[in-house]
Write a protein that holds these residues in place. Structure first.
Motif, mmCIF file in Angstrom:
data_model
loop_
_atom_site.group_PDB
_atom_site.id
_atom_site.type_symbol
_atom_site.label_atom_id
_atom_site.label_comp_id
_atom_site.label_asym_id
_atom_site.label_seq_id
_atom_site.Cartn_x
_atom_site.Cartn_y
_atom_site.Cartn_z
ATOM 1 N N LEU A 64 15.482 4.917 10.133
ATOM 2 C CA LEU A 64 14.348 3.993 10.043
ATOM 3 C C LEU A 64 14.643 3.054 8.890
ATOM 4 O O LEU A 64 14.940 3.516 7.781
ATOM 5 C CB LEU A 64 13.041 4.735 9.794
ATOM 6 N N LEU A 103 15.079 4.597 5.096
ATOM 7 C CA LEU A 103 14.149 5.600 4.592
ATOM 8 C C LEU A 103 14.885 6.817 4.038
ATOM 9 O O LEU A 103 14.432 7.439 3.078
ATOM 10 C CB LEU A 103 13.199 6.035 5.710
ATOM 11 N N HIS A 147 10.160 14.431 6.747
ATOM 12 C CA HIS A 147 8.972 14.514 7.597
ATOM 13 C C HIS A 147 9.211 15.323 8.868
ATOM 14 O O HIS A 147 8.263 15.702 9.562
ATOM 15 C CB HIS A 147 8.485 13.101 7.969
ATOM 16 N N LEU A 162 8.057 9.442 5.324
ATOM 17 C CA LEU A 162 7.506 8.632 6.411
ATOM 18 C C LEU A 162 6.089 8.180 6.097
ATOM 19 O O LEU A 162 5.695 7.055 6.430
ATOM 20 C CB LEU A 162 7.525 9.413 7.727
ATOM 21 N N ASP A 163 5.316 9.026 5.440
ATOM 22 C CA ASP A 163 3.956 8.638 5.039
ATOM 23 C C ASP A 163 3.997 7.463 4.055
ATOM 24 O O ASP A 163 3.180 6.549 4.146
ATOM 25 C CB ASP A 163 3.224 9.820 4.402
ATOM 26 N N ASP A 166 4.828 4.336 6.065
ATOM 27 C CA ASP A 166 3.679 3.869 6.851
ATOM 28 C C ASP A 166 2.606 3.253 5.950
ATOM 29 O O ASP A 166 1.959 2.263 6.326
ATOM 30 C CB ASP A 166 3.095 5.022 7.662
ATOM 31 N N GLY A 209 1.348 3.659 10.557
ATOM 32 C CA GLY A 209 2.135 4.400 11.538
ATOM 33 C C GLY A 209 1.949 3.863 12.941
ATOM 34 O O GLY A 209 2.897 3.794 13.735
ATOM 35 N N ARG A 212 3.936 0.666 13.138
ATOM 36 C CA ARG A 212 5.371 1.002 13.202
ATOM 37 C C ARG A 212 5.772 1.412 14.616
ATOM 38 O O ARG A 212 6.773 0.912 15.164
ATOM 39 C CB ARG A 212 5.682 2.140 12.216
#
Length: 327
Positions: A64, A103, A147, A162-163, A166, A209, A212
């Motif tokens: 990502l 990421l 994640h 990932l949080d 987002d 999210g 995304r």
């Protein structure tokens, strides 16, 4: 404006970044610049900027990447994008180049012959601990490093890379944020405010999210078509998308038809989707311009309708984000 500089710079957050790849041949550059996936013959001898040491760590892995530009001359600030592919030198219009912020970082052993070893490959967040420590203290949540891994923790008591991504993506899609800090966003990488509290953080994580997944066309929502393609024909794109050869013809104030030739069209296309900007381009228009003189296949027709849903949903979600107090 002091609040803006109290946030964290995205350049400071990510450990590794890289500019996009610059192919030597103009034809290749133009093909890669379009909003679609293209293969590239990856040879350091014909790439001006191959960034081998950066890219080799991600080849063959699920990635990502947050795509940003450091400066832009665009009047419409929309130079923020998520991707699962490496970027060409310039993904955004009116900018001086693309920067890729992955990421995760993958740990690979590279031989002198540039071969990847057979050892087990692990990954770690491509995020600097200094910023994560401040976020963790402010949220009073535990940070976990991946994640996709399972942790013996109660949901809502921890957050992942990932949080963070987002959350950032939601902030970057806040119309109020873009307008208030537009002069700063034009001349440097964005600075993002630290999360105010857990409630606001999770609200933005959810909305970011959704955007995304929509931008990656992974959301089931993009297959819930809101347009139709009712007329059979040769499916050749002949309209130039100009005043004398228009693409969009309104039926009312909010929607209309997008004509690809003099007989065939996409019906019930929202005006907001037709005019929507991402990366300084209007995807609903550019996609057709790039295909002038070509015949659309069945999958192309479905793909264009997914784009219209994605643009409409992005506008809707941006309005939801703007209802949350971020700055």
């Amino acid at each position: 404006m002091i609040k803006y500089f109290q946030g964290f710079s995205l350049e400071e957050l990510f450990v590794k970044k890289s500019t996009g790849d610059n192919a030597s041949f103009t034809e290749t550059k133009e093909k890669l610049r379009r909003a679609k996936n293209k293969f590239i013959y990856y040879d350091k001898k014909i790439l001006r900027r191959s960034h081998f040491n950066f890219i080799i760590n991600f080849l063959g892995e699920e990635i990502l990447i947050l795509l940003l530009v450091k400066s832009t001359r665009s009047k419409v600030l929309s130079h923020f994008l998520i991707s699962e592919k490496f970027s060409e030198l310039k993904f955004a219009r009116y900018s001086k180049g693309s920067y890729m912020f992955p990421l995760y970082r993958y740990n690979k052993k590279i031989s002198p012959n540039h071969e990847v070893g057979d050892d087990e490959i692990s990954r770690e967040p491509n995020l600097k601990s200094e910023v994560l420590i401040n976020i963790t203290k402010g949220l009073k949540l535990m940070f976990v490093s991946d994640h996709e891994k399972s942790y013996p923790l109660e949901p809502g008591t921890y957050y992942s890379p990932l949080d963070i991504l987002d959350y950032i993506y939601a902030v970057l899609h806040s119309p109020t944020y873009r307008e208030k800090y537009k002069e700063f966003l034009k001349i440097d990488f964005p600075r993002v405010p630290y999360p105010k509290n857990q409630e606001t953080f999770w609200q933005l994580v959810k909305l970011g999210g959704e955007i995304r997944q929509i931008h990656l066309l992974e959301s089931p929502k993009v297959e819930q078509y809101i347009t139709q393609y009712p007329i059979n024909g040769n499916n050749e794109v002949t309209r130039k998308i100009t005043k004398s050869s228009p693409g969009y013809v309104p039926d009312n104030e909010t929607q209309g038809k997008v004509w690809i030739n003099d007989e065939q069209y996409f019906d019930n296309v929202p005006l907001i989707a037709w005019e929507f900007y991402i990366g300084g381009y209007q995807p609903a228009q550019k996609w057709l311009k790039d295909r002038k003189g070509r015949q659309l296949e069945f999958d192309d027709i479905l793909h264009y309708q997914k784009i219209i849903v994605a643009l409409s949903e992005t506008d809707r979600l941006m309005k939801e984000i703007d209802e949350i107090e971020i700055i």
